[in-house]
Design an enzyme around this catalytic site. Sequence first.
Site, PDB file in Angstrom:
ATOM      1  CD  GLU A 106      25.981  35.987  11.161  1.00 43.92           C
ATOM      2  OE1 GLU A 106      25.625  36.373  12.301  1.00 43.92           O
ATOM      3  OE2 GLU A 106      26.638  34.958  10.961  1.00 43.92           O
ATOM      4  CG  ASP A 152      23.835  32.476  16.397  1.00 44.34           C
ATOM      5  OD1 ASP A 152      24.248  31.347  16.684  1.00 44.34           O
ATOM      6  OD2 ASP A 152      23.927  32.962  15.262  1.00 44.34           O
TER       7      ASP A 152
END
Length: 170
Positions: A106, A152
């Site tokens: 992330e 994303d």
Amino acid sequence: MRRIPSPNCDRRPPGTSVSLLVIHNISLPPGQFGGQAITQLFTNTLDTRTHPYFSGLKGLRVSAHFLIRRSGETIQFVPCSRRAWHAGVSAWQGRAACNDFSIGIELEGTDSLPFSDRQYAVLIRLTRVLRRAYPLRDLVGHSDIAPGRKTDPGPAFDWPRFLRGMESMP
């Protein structure tokens, strides 16, 4: 690298090798950086009453192997030998359940804001280390393994820069 154990992981299926790296982005609340909300989400300690957006996260059990903050600080939540719960419903090249055979990273950020130079430097270095330890064949975004469901790391992620950096580092 700091380590903060997440309970949101389990064993990989027997005989499964890690061959996929998945890049994500996250900010909590959306568009806000810093704070402890991401760490709290990944450790099931987020008080969902503290922000209106958080109410939709109640009961969510999610994690990633690594988080790279905007400053470049890196936190490991799940050992790479274990299955982190980062990909959700996903498939890559006809193979479902990407959590089984992937490592999730992330980046603190959003789809639309540029990531920091420090994040790219750390991501490249970390990816090179992971490639030496695991037979990673593919580097993808969350949007590649969950099209239509996830966006994303988003258009602000500079794939050419990341891939050039991978090639140029010793």
